[in-house]
Design a protein around this motif. Sequence first.
Motif, PDB file in Angstrom:
ATOM      1  N   LYS A 282      10.918  71.878  35.049  1.00  0.00           N
ATOM      2  CA  LYS A 282      11.585  71.056  36.433  1.00  0.00           C
ATOM      3  C   LYS A 282      12.931  69.945  35.730  1.00  0.00           C
ATOM      4  CE  LYS A 282      10.463  74.748  38.634  1.00  0.00           C
ATOM      5  NZ  LYS A 282       9.269  74.616  38.549  1.00  0.00           N
ATOM      6  N   ILE A 283      13.918  70.332  35.660  1.00  0.00           N
ATOM      7  CA  ILE A 283      15.446  69.364  35.043  1.00  0.00           C
ATOM      8  C   ILE A 283      15.699  68.160  35.908  1.00  0.00           C
ATOM      9  CG2 ILE A 283      16.633  68.377  33.175  1.00  0.00           C
ATOM     10  CD1 ILE A 283      16.698  70.728  31.515  1.00  0.00           C
ATOM     11  N   GLY A 284      15.607  66.674  36.319  1.00  0.00           N
ATOM     12  CA  GLY A 284      16.463  66.359  37.795  1.00  0.00           C
ATOM     13  C   GLY A 284      17.687  65.808  37.551  1.00  0.00           C
ATOM     14  N   VAL A 285      18.359  65.290  38.380  1.00  0.00           N
ATOM     15  CA  VAL A 285      19.368  64.929  38.203  1.00  0.00           C
ATOM     16  C   VAL A 285      19.855  63.877  37.440  1.00  0.00           C
ATOM     17  CG1 VAL A 285      21.306  63.992  39.129  1.00  0.00           C
ATOM     18  CG2 VAL A 285      20.213  65.736  40.517  1.00  0.00           C
ATOM     19  N   ALA A 286      18.650  62.788  37.503  1.00  0.00           N
ATOM     20  CA  ALA A 286      18.888  61.333  36.291  1.00  0.00           C
ATOM     21  C   ALA A 286      19.066  62.235  34.804  1.00  0.00           C
ATOM     22  CB  ALA A 286      18.026  60.896  36.672  1.00  0.00           C
ATOM     23  N   GLU A 287      17.971  63.362  34.212  1.00  0.00           N
ATOM     24  CA  GLU A 287      17.679  63.907  32.652  1.00  0.00           C
ATOM     25  C   GLU A 287      19.109  64.641  32.982  1.00  0.00           C
ATOM     26  OE1 GLU A 287      14.640  66.791  30.744  1.00  0.00           O
ATOM     27  OE2 GLU A 287      14.176  66.152  32.782  1.00  0.00           O
ATOM     28  N   VAL A 289      22.231  64.734  34.097  1.00  0.00           N
ATOM     29  CA  VAL A 289      23.730  63.469  33.500  1.00  0.00           C
ATOM     30  C   VAL A 289      23.473  62.893  32.532  1.00  0.00           C
ATOM     31  CG1 VAL A 289      24.905  61.812  34.611  1.00  0.00           C
ATOM     32  CG2 VAL A 289      24.252  63.321  35.863  1.00  0.00           C
ATOM     33  N   ALA A 290      22.531  62.570  31.749  1.00  0.00           N
ATOM     34  CA  ALA A 290      21.920  61.644  31.167  1.00  0.00           C
ATOM     35  C   ALA A 290      22.423  62.525  30.307  1.00  0.00           C
ATOM     36  CB  ALA A 290      20.797  60.995  30.645  1.00  0.00           C
ATOM     37  N   LYS A 291      21.514  63.570  29.835  1.00  0.00           N
ATOM     38  CA  LYS A 291      22.066  65.322  28.859  1.00  0.00           C
ATOM     39  C   LYS A 291      23.521  65.094  28.528  1.00  0.00           C
ATOM     40  CE  LYS A 291      17.568  67.496  29.010  1.00  0.00           C
ATOM     41  NZ  LYS A 291      17.049  67.412  27.629  1.00  0.00           N
ATOM     42  N   LEU A 292      24.220  65.280  29.123  1.00  0.00           N
ATOM     43  CA  LEU A 292      25.734  65.681  28.909  1.00  0.00           C
ATOM     44  C   LEU A 292      26.838  64.939  27.982  1.00  0.00           C
ATOM     45  CD1 LEU A 292      27.228  65.794  32.845  1.00  0.00           C
ATOM     46  CD2 LEU A 292      26.304  67.536  31.585  1.00  0.00           C
ATOM     47  N   PRO A 293      26.458  64.218  27.616  1.00  0.00           N
ATOM     48  CA  PRO A 293      27.363  63.053  26.234  1.00  0.00           C
ATOM     49  C   PRO A 293      27.151  63.725  24.900  1.00  0.00           C
ATOM     50  CG  PRO A 293      26.278  61.197  27.549  1.00  0.00           C
ATOM     51  CD  PRO A 293      26.007  62.288  28.143  1.00  0.00           C
ATOM     52  N   LEU A 317      24.897  66.743  47.986  1.00  0.00           N
ATOM     53  CA  LEU A 317      25.592  65.715  47.229  1.00  0.00           C
ATOM     54  C   LEU A 317      25.324  64.960  46.212  1.00  0.00           C
ATOM     55  CD1 LEU A 317      27.532  63.864  50.275  1.00  0.00           C
ATOM     56  CD2 LEU A 317      28.832  65.279  48.087  1.00  0.00           C
ATOM     57  N   ALA A 318      24.125  65.599  45.628  1.00  0.00           N
ATOM     58  CA  ALA A 318      23.264  65.325  44.177  1.00  0.00           C
ATOM     59  C   ALA A 318      24.273  64.387  42.822  1.00  0.00           C
ATOM     60  CB  ALA A 318      22.126  65.584  44.086  1.00  0.00           C
ATOM     61  N   LEU A 319      25.000  65.465  42.893  1.00  0.00           N
ATOM     62  CA  LEU A 319      25.382  65.690  41.293  1.00  0.00           C
ATOM     63  C   LEU A 319      26.636  65.710  41.522  1.00  0.00           C
ATOM     64  CD1 LEU A 319      24.360  69.429  40.248  1.00  0.00           C
ATOM     65  CD2 LEU A 319      23.817  67.174  39.351  1.00  0.00           C
ATOM     66  N   VAL A 320      27.333  65.243  42.326  1.00  0.00           N
ATOM     67  CA  VAL A 320      29.218  64.682  42.730  1.00  0.00           C
ATOM     68  C   VAL A 320      29.254  63.083  42.079  1.00  0.00           C
ATOM     69  CG1 VAL A 320      30.653  64.586  44.083  1.00  0.00           C
ATOM     70  CG2 VAL A 320      29.894  66.983  43.880  1.00  0.00           C
ATOM     71  N   ASP A 461      17.196  70.451  39.006  1.00  0.00           N
ATOM     72  CA  ASP A 461      16.065  70.674  40.139  1.00  0.00           C
ATOM     73  C   ASP A 461      16.186  69.357  40.753  1.00  0.00           C
ATOM     74  OD1 ASP A 461      14.508  71.458  41.568  1.00  0.00           O
ATOM     75  OD2 ASP A 461      12.629  70.696  40.958  1.00  0.00           O
ATOM     76  N   THR A 462      18.015  70.258  42.019  1.00  0.00           N
ATOM     77  CA  THR A 462      18.031  69.293  43.084  1.00  0.00           C
ATOM     78  C   THR A 462      17.450  69.202  44.119  1.00  0.00           C
ATOM     79  OG1 THR A 462      19.634  70.895  43.912  1.00  0.00           O
ATOM     80  CG2 THR A 462      20.351  68.887  41.829  1.00  0.00           C
ATOM     81  N   PRO A 463      17.885  68.693  44.941  1.00  0.00           N
ATOM     82  CA  PRO A 463      17.152  67.985  46.550  1.00  0.00           C
ATOM     83  C   PRO A 463      18.006  69.173  47.304  1.00  0.00           C
ATOM     84  CG  PRO A 463      18.099  66.754  46.289  1.00  0.00           C
ATOM     85  CD  PRO A 463      18.502  67.124  45.106  1.00  0.00           C
ATOM     86  N   GLY A 464      17.307  69.761  48.460  1.00  0.00           N
ATOM     87  CA  GLY A 464      17.641  70.328  48.958  1.00  0.00           C
ATOM     88  C   GLY A 464      16.705  72.292  49.270  1.00  0.00           C
ATOM     89  N   PRO A 465      17.295  72.994  49.973  1.00  0.00           N
ATOM     90  CA  PRO A 465      16.351  74.075  50.885  1.00  0.00           C
ATOM     91  C   PRO A 465      15.993  75.613  49.747  1.00  0.00           C
ATOM     92  CG  PRO A 465      18.612  73.773  52.024  1.00  0.00           C
ATOM     93  CD  PRO A 465      18.525  73.093  51.083  1.00  0.00           C
ATOM     94  N   SER A 466      17.019  74.555  48.740  1.00  0.00           N
ATOM     95  CA  SER A 466      16.456  76.321  47.870  1.00  0.00           C
ATOM     96  C   SER A 466      16.223  75.475  46.291  1.00  0.00           C
ATOM     97  CB  SER A 466      17.900  77.024  47.425  1.00  0.00           C
ATOM     98  OG  SER A 466      18.740  75.978  46.909  1.00  0.00           O
TER      99      SER A 466
END
Length: 488
Positions: A282-287, A289-293, A317-320, A461-466
């Motif tokens: 699982k890859i979280g939001v912070a990890e 976004v850090a990979k994007l550059p 809204l986590a990724l936005v 792996d963002t938060p949410g019901p799925s």
Amino acid sequence: MSFRVALIGIYHESNTFIDTLTYAADFRNSHWLWGADIRNEYRDAHHEIGGMLEVMDREGVEVIPVVFAEATPGGVVHHEAYRALLDEILEGLQRAMPIDGCLVVPHGAGVSEQERDMDGHWLEAVRRMVGPEVPVVGTLDLHANVSERMVDVTDGLVVYKRNPHLDQRERGKEAAELMIRCLRERTKLFQKLVQLPLAISIEQQGTDVQPCKGIYEYARQLEKEDGVCSVSVALGFPYADVPEMGSSIIVVTEGDAALADRIAQQLEAYILERKSGFVGDKIGVAEAVAKLPHLPKSVLLLDMGDNIGGGTPGNGLALVKALETRGLRYFSYQHDAAAVRDAAAVPVGASFDLCLSGFDEEGRKPWKQRVTLKDRVAGKFTEQTPRHGGQVRFDMGETLIIGTEGGGTLMVSTLRIPPFSLRQLTAFGLDPEAFDVLVAKGVNAPLAAYGPVCRSVLQVDTPGPSRADMSKLPYRFRRKPLFPFESI
């Protein structure tokens, strides 16, 4: 001799971890069709009904389309909505009688307020009406949670073999061919179900890559044996907390129970030997976004916790929030009817204060930003190429296209739809390849549409019901033992 075959379906994927219900209006805003309208909608579509009609028409079989109702995946179906749908099916089926066969189109992961096994319940009602001798054959979504009741009251069920679901029309044709064999050759089908002690993590359910690719290759080999009509694997829908939740196998043979047992056992052994590969990392939001550059653009970020195709509200809204501070040109779709209403008086081109009601890691909280209204559109578009879900017409209701101060473009809609088509952007003048990052609220399904324009893909792996990490969901009804929750 001419044959008369009824065609019916109630199609919904129900997320039991969502508080809101799915109402009759949700079916009306999607597809609630009768008679000839079913044929007109799906005859040429990449959908199982289109495949069924193609074979029946070719074979000179009269098809009586009764009712087909489908709603965007969401919460449990409201009891009155389900009763209305079931009553229409049974009344229409009664008017169509006598019939020689019945083609059925359930999803396989439907749950209503009073019927945890909604698909098994309505299929059983159909069987009681048509009697034991009339063949009942149909399709199931690859994410079906298959119950013994579904299999007991039907003669043959065929499950999609691809995720994204690009083979729906082919599976409809396969089901229709089984029906023709029942009618013309008087073939008596035998159907075997094995509910595996396994729940496959949602991001591992892509069928074009390992580990699932190997399952379907092996199933195709087994399907070639004499006397075997169909071998299906339903990967399961983890977000329906029901006893049937998990992966399963369906084998259909020419009346040979021993052959069905052997084929099912071989496939079961093959899958369980590889069970550790179905858990995934699982890859979280912070990890993410850090990979994007470091990734080739455009990058597709799959917002797995707010997977609209898995029934979520579409307002995560986590990724936005994370992207807004990175100086990237990004696109995200958000469902927020209240925000659209609040901006009713804002002229195109004007700046205004946008307040989105959504959720992130900290729970549900509003997000306020100074934004610019780029456009206001009706939100209707069509898709003619093969895409996940097989639908042709989409309706987002009144929709705002908004520019943020951080370089983002938000599409905020009144009605909720999943990201199954790039026409959601291109029909309204947005070029997907002009963005550094595209956020799609899904897991595997959006790849059919977004894959051709995105050079990099990250499942987040963002938060949410799925959310992808099933261990964080509050199950009460699932069967035990079930890997990876328990050892087997």
